[in-house]
Design an enzyme around this catalytic site. Structure first.
Site, PDB file in Angstrom:
ATOM      1  N   ASP A 191      -8.137  37.903   5.800  1.00 28.89           N
ATOM      2  CA  ASP A 191      -8.181  37.424   4.327  1.00 28.89           C
ATOM      3  C   ASP A 191      -8.146  35.848   4.134  1.00 28.89           C
ATOM      4  OD1 ASP A 191      -7.303  40.274   3.985  1.00 28.89           O
ATOM      5  OD2 ASP A 191      -5.189  39.735   4.196  1.00 28.89           O
ATOM      6  N   GLU A 251      -9.886  44.670  -4.600  1.00 28.69           N
ATOM      7  CA  GLU A 251      -8.729  43.907  -4.559  1.00 28.69           C
ATOM      8  C   GLU A 251      -9.486  42.504  -4.078  1.00 28.69           C
ATOM      9  OE1 GLU A 251      -6.548  45.299  -1.233  1.00 28.69           O
ATOM     10  OE2 GLU A 251      -8.169  45.865   0.065  1.00 28.69           O
TER      11      GLU A 251
HETATM   12  O1  FUB Z   1      -4.072  41.771   4.386  1.00 27.18           O
HETATM   13  C1  FUB Z   1      -3.477  42.732   3.737  1.00 27.18           C
HETATM   14  C2  FUB Z   1      -4.468  43.061   2.594  1.00 27.18           C
HETATM   15  O2  FUB Z   1      -5.625  43.849   3.143  1.00 27.18           O
HETATM   16  C3  FUB Z   1      -4.963  42.123   1.684  1.00 27.18           C
HETATM   17  O3  FUB Z   1      -4.166  41.571   0.859  1.00 27.18           O
HETATM   18  C4  FUB Z   1      -5.891  42.810   1.213  1.00 27.18           C
HETATM   19  O4  FUB Z   1      -7.164  42.181   0.427  1.00 27.18           O
HETATM   20  C5  FUB Z   1      -6.649  43.472   2.447  1.00 27.18           C
HETATM   21  O5  FUB Z   1      -7.288  42.769   3.203  1.00 27.18           O
END
Ligand code: FUB
Length: 447
Positions: A36, A210
């Site tokens: 991320d 997301e």
């Molecule tokens: O790393 C945990 C979660 O997985 C992140 O917050 C999301 O965007 C995905 O990459």
């Protein structure tokens, strides 16, 4: 020292002491998992704020799921050498976070009013802050911490993956995800919302969205985000002329892969070039919740749309010929007689090896800086059959600059040989096997 006909070979049994985990290629951090990536340029350096994946242990995190207890920050002046400043914030240092859950997910960091504001999502221990994830802020005088967390999360924000935008006219906006992407203006103190959260319109209705990242270029706002169109996340982007939209989906920034369910990104301009930072499970092929950050160059079309980024192992940056050149992070290779494997499948952090196993098999690693004058090549190799390597510059049919006979050896050994020719400047490096033997190579360097 022994003679081998047309060349002289010096065989030196070396116990190799690896210095750090500097890496010019993908993935960029080799001694821990990183995911991320949020990337910012502060004072002429690139700062990388990733999530820090670890493996859950009994009683410490949920087995088979994301597990993150803290954050590190890394910086680089050249996108090639990365400095790790260590832990800048951990779950047990934040009063409101439920530290039994090991869920310090995707963060971001911005500079404002003389301070660095680090935003991070985590589940709260007190249901008064709401169910699921909240978003906290920690503040520091330096981009590398130490960061001091606020006692409570940001009010009225429920979700993950914060990203903060500062517009050229000095406004600040926070974006986050909760199935959809939300946006709100931030107050001047950067600690609370100045407007009601609102959903960004115009993005796909189906498939989880997301990890928003937003940046501005030539008056256009680009929102990039992972989206599950089929089975796994691909990166898409949308454009708008206002930070709050309406946004128009423009297409795919990076295709999905079957190996890693998630992908998350940030886009940054550094020293005149745009880059995409993203992640993949390079160091953990059998468990995609242990990820690693990668970088590739990003280019715009004349009409301001973005060209799709094709992931590479080579990554970005120029590699100094005197460093250990990890040719397994190749740019091109022959169709046959080449494979890449972990040096130690029980400890993937040790990196990879290239195995050449057919006559004329070759591998090419782009952009090596040979500087002014170099005389020797060093190859760290292992071979049960022995074999002869030829080294060429630029591409496979170009003149040979070195030949090295690798004798039968049962241990990794560094072999040295004089260069037959030298060409200064930046060149691609090609390593070719001359006979139907089997030679494994860890790295190549010049001196
Ligand atoms: O790393 C945990 C979660 O997985 C992140 O917050 C999301 O965007 C995905 O990459």
């Amino acid at each position: 020292m022994r003679k081998y006909g047309f060349y002289t070979l010096m065989v030196v049994m070396s116990i190799i002491c690896e210095v750090g985990n500097l890496f010019a290629q993908n993935p960029i951090i080799l001694d821990q998992f990183t995911a991320d990536p949020s990337v910012r340029v502060f004072d002429g350096k690139v700062y990388l704020y990733p999530s820090h994946d670890i493996l859950a242990k009994p009683g410490k995190g949920r087995q088979g799921w994301f597990c993150m207890k803290d954050y590190h920050v890394f910086s680089s002046k050249n996108l090639t050498d990365w400095r790790d400043y260590g832990v800048i914030l951990s779950q047990n240092k934040v009063k409101w976070v439920d530290s039994t859950l090991y869920s310090m997910w995707a963060p971001d960091c911005v500079f404002r009013n003389g301070k660095y504001y680090f935003y991070f999502p985590a589940p709260a221990r007190n249901s008064a802050f709401g169910k699921g994830f909240s978003i906290g802020v920690a503040i520091s005088a330096k981009p590398y911490g130490p960061f001091t967390p606020q006692p409570e999360p940001v009010k009225d924000v429920h979700g993950i993956d914060p990203c903060v935008l500062m517009t050229p006219d000095g406004q600040t906006y926070m974006y986050w995800a909760q199935g959809k992407i939300y946006v709100a203006k931030l107050k001047n103190d950067m600690l609370g919302l100045a407007t009601e959260p609102r959903v960004i319109e115009g993005l796909p209705e189906k498939g989880l969205i997301e990890g928003p990242f937003i940046f501005e270029r030539k008056g256009i706002y680009y929102l990039t985000y992972p989206h599950v169109q089929n089975q796994t996340e691909r990166l898409e982007y949308a454009m708008a002329d206002n930070p709050m939209g309406p946004f128009k989906v423009m297409g795919v920034l990076m295709d999905a892969t079957p190996d890693c369910w998630t992908n998350q990104n940030s886009v940054v301009k550094f020293q005149g070039q745009w880059y995409l930072f993203y992640h993949h499970n390079d160091l953990s092929p059998h468990f995609d919740k242990n990820r690693s950050v990668r970088i590739d160059s990003l280019f715009f079309n004349p009409d301001s749309t973005i060209k799709k980024v094709i992931p590479t192992l080579r990554g970005v940056g120029i590699t100094d010929a005197t460093r250990k050149i990890q040719i397994d992070r190749y740019s091109r290779k022959s169709q046959q007689g080449i494979s890449i494997a972990f040096l130690d499948s029980l400890n993937t952090f040790k990196g990879w090896k290239t195995i050449l196993s057919a006559s004329n098999a070759w591998i090419q690693y782009n952009k090596v800086d040979f500087g002014g004058k170099l005389k020797w090549i060093n190859v760290k190799a292992l071979s049960k059959t022995g074999g002869v390597l030829q080294i060429r510059l630029d591409k496979i049919n170009r003149p040979v600059i070195a030949r090295i006979k690798i004798p039968v050896t049962n241990t990794w050994t560094v072999f040295h040989s004089p260069l037959l020719a030298f060409h200064s400047g930046i060149h691609n490096l090609v390593v070719q096997l001359m006979d139907d033997k089997n030679v494994a190579i860890d790295w190549v360097s010049f001196q």
